[in-house]
Scaffold this active site. Structure first.
Site, PDB file in Angstrom:
ATOM      1  N   LYS A 192      34.023   9.109  -9.702  1.00 32.28           N
ATOM      2  CA  LYS A 192      35.105   8.574 -10.545  1.00 32.28           C
ATOM      3  C   LYS A 192      35.702   9.653 -11.441  1.00 32.28           C
ATOM      4  CE  LYS A 192      32.594   5.507 -12.749  1.00 32.28           C
ATOM      5  NZ  LYS A 192      31.230   5.488 -12.201  1.00 32.28           N
ATOM      6  N   ARG A 241      22.853  15.576 -17.874  1.00 29.05           N
ATOM      7  CA  ARG A 241      23.152  14.502 -18.821  1.00 29.05           C
ATOM      8  C   ARG A 241      21.894  13.681 -19.065  1.00 29.05           C
ATOM      9  NH1 ARG A 241      28.350  11.040 -17.104  1.00 29.05           N
ATOM     10  NH2 ARG A 241      26.936   9.331 -17.547  1.00 29.05           N
ATOM     11  N   ARG A 259      33.293  -2.653 -17.235  1.00 32.60           N
ATOM     12  CA  ARG A 259      31.980  -2.797 -16.610  1.00 32.60           C
ATOM     13  C   ARG A 259      31.454  -4.223 -16.737  1.00 32.60           C
ATOM     14  NH1 ARG A 259      31.153   3.272 -17.295  1.00 32.60           N
ATOM     15  NH2 ARG A 259      29.363   3.786 -16.040  1.00 32.60           N
ATOM     16  N   ARG A 282      23.206  16.239 -10.466  1.00 27.21           N
ATOM     17  CA  ARG A 282      24.435  16.633 -11.172  1.00 27.21           C
ATOM     18  C   ARG A 282      24.118  17.484 -12.407  1.00 27.21           C
ATOM     19  NH1 ARG A 282      28.628  11.998 -12.848  1.00 27.21           N
ATOM     20  NH2 ARG A 282      27.000  11.246 -14.241  1.00 27.21           N
ATOM     21  N   ARG A 306      20.906   2.134 -14.217  1.00 28.07           N
ATOM     22  CA  ARG A 306      22.381   2.083 -14.219  1.00 28.07           C
ATOM     23  C   ARG A 306      22.896   1.416 -12.936  1.00 28.07           C
ATOM     24  NH1 ARG A 306      23.897   8.141 -15.321  1.00 28.07           N
ATOM     25  NH2 ARG A 306      26.048   7.444 -15.014  1.00 28.07           N
TER      26      ARG A 306
HETATM   27  P1  AMP Z   1      29.963   6.965 -17.703  1.00 29.37           P
HETATM   28  O1  AMP Z   1      30.235   8.312 -18.283  1.00 29.37           O
HETATM   29  O2  AMP Z   1      31.213   6.236 -17.310  1.00 29.37           O
HETATM   30  O3  AMP Z   1      28.935   7.004 -16.597  1.00 29.37           O
HETATM   31  O4  AMP Z   1      29.316   6.080 -18.881  1.00 29.37           O
HETATM   32  C1  AMP Z   1      28.117   6.463 -19.498  1.00 29.37           C
HETATM   33  C2  AMP Z   1      27.508   5.278 -20.229  1.00 29.37           C
HETATM   34  O5  AMP Z   1      28.400   4.838 -21.267  1.00 29.37           O
HETATM   35  C3  AMP Z   1      27.264   4.041 -19.383  1.00 29.37           C
HETATM   36  O6  AMP Z   1      26.028   4.082 -18.676  1.00 29.37           O
HETATM   37  C4  AMP Z   1      27.286   2.926 -20.437  1.00 29.37           C
HETATM   38  O7  AMP Z   1      26.075   2.907 -21.157  1.00 29.37           O
HETATM   39  C5  AMP Z   1      28.382   3.412 -21.384  1.00 29.37           C
HETATM   40  N1  AMP Z   1      29.693   2.872 -20.986  1.00 29.37           N
HETATM   41  C6  AMP Z   1      30.738   3.588 -20.475  1.00 29.37           C
HETATM   42  N2  AMP Z   1      31.780   2.787 -20.190  1.00 29.37           N
HETATM   43  C7  AMP Z   1      31.385   1.529 -20.517  1.00 29.37           C
HETATM   44  C8  AMP Z   1      31.998   0.236 -20.446  1.00 29.37           C
HETATM   45  N3  AMP Z   1      33.233   0.065 -19.957  1.00 29.37           N
HETATM   46  N4  AMP Z   1      31.299  -0.843 -20.888  1.00 29.37           N
HETATM   47  C9  AMP Z   1      30.043  -0.711 -21.368  1.00 29.37           C
HETATM   48  N5  AMP Z   1      29.391   0.456 -21.445  1.00 29.37           N
HETATM   49  C10 AMP Z   1      30.045   1.580 -21.038  1.00 29.37           C
END
Ligand code: AMP
Length: 207
Positions: free
Chosen positions: A13, A154, A88, A122, A165
């Site tokens: 993404k 990360r 999400r 990653r 996740r």
């Molecule tokens: P990402 O960088 O998109 O993988 O997001 C990292 C983490 O941020 C996720 O595992 C969630 O804990 C939180 N997060 C990101 N976007 C959302 C969302 N739209 N709703 C809820 N939690 C989010």
């Protein structure tokens, strides 16, 4: 052009959103990235949210919706945006459409096996945020090709957290997809293969 890209962790993404953002000249918004930046800056929001994302759990909807709403008011979103990793939950999706227009939702799909392999391998550059994966590793182990910065993993990319996740993703994704399908906004793209091919597929579906 107002877009959303959703998909499991490791579906690409972030990389595809950057390409889409440059190609269509629209803003790239990643709530996950904003949360990590807020935590680095030690803001109240950043510290509150970290309790959730550190273990791979979702940050509460209202916190995320507030971040997204505020970010969309910035100037660079006037021509459009690509939201990466949002929504999400079904609640986030429904509430989002109350305050924003949306043209398309891209679902970037990959099997769990690839997801786990990509994510646990990653590495990100601590200086310039470049991303490396088992498919595209850095030339020198642990060092960024572009700026010689140190690479790091990360906190939420460890095997245990990735499994959580993915579990959460599969539990929550179907109602979101049904919702967007009902609105005739959903396009599905196969996220397997190299970056250029996936990007080509996305562009074809967005035409
Ligand atoms: P990402 O960088 O998109 O993988 O997001 C990292 C983490 O941020 C996720 O595992 C969630 O804990 C939180 N997060 C990101 N976007 C959302 C969302 N739209 N709703 C809820 N939690 C989010």
């Amino acid at each position: 052009m107002n877009l959303i890209i959703i998909g499991p962790p490791g579906s690409g993404k972030g990389v595809q959103s950057s390409l889409i953002s440059k190609y269509f000249k629209i803003a790239h918004i990643s709530p996950g990235e904003i949360l990590r930046e807020e935590f680095e800056k030690k803001t109240k929001l950043g510290i509150q949210a970290e309790k959730y994302w550190r273990n791979g759990n979702l940050v509460p909807d209202e916190m995320i919706l507030k971040i997204v709403k505020k970010r969309l008011k910035q100037k660079d979103c006037k021509k459009g945006f690509i939201l990466d990793g949002f929504p999400r939950t079904l609640n986030e999706a429904q509430k989002f459409l109350r305050f924003s227009k949306l043209n398309k939702v891209v679902l970037l799909d990959i099997p769990d096996k690839i997801s786990i392999k990509r994510i646990t391998g990653r590495r990100e550059c601590s200086k310039c945020d470049a991303i490396y994966s088992p498919e595209i590793p850095s030339k020198k182990k642990g060092i960024c090709n572009k700026c010689n910065g140190k690479l790091y993993q990360r906190e939420d990319d460890s095997p245990k957290v990735v499994k959580n996740r993915l579990k959460i993703y599969h539990k929550s994704i179907n109602p979101i997809l049904n919702f967007f399908q009902h609105q005739k906004l959903l396009v599905e793209v196969n996220g397997s293969g190299n970056i250029e091919n996936v990007f080509k597929r996305i562009k074809e579906r967005l035409r």
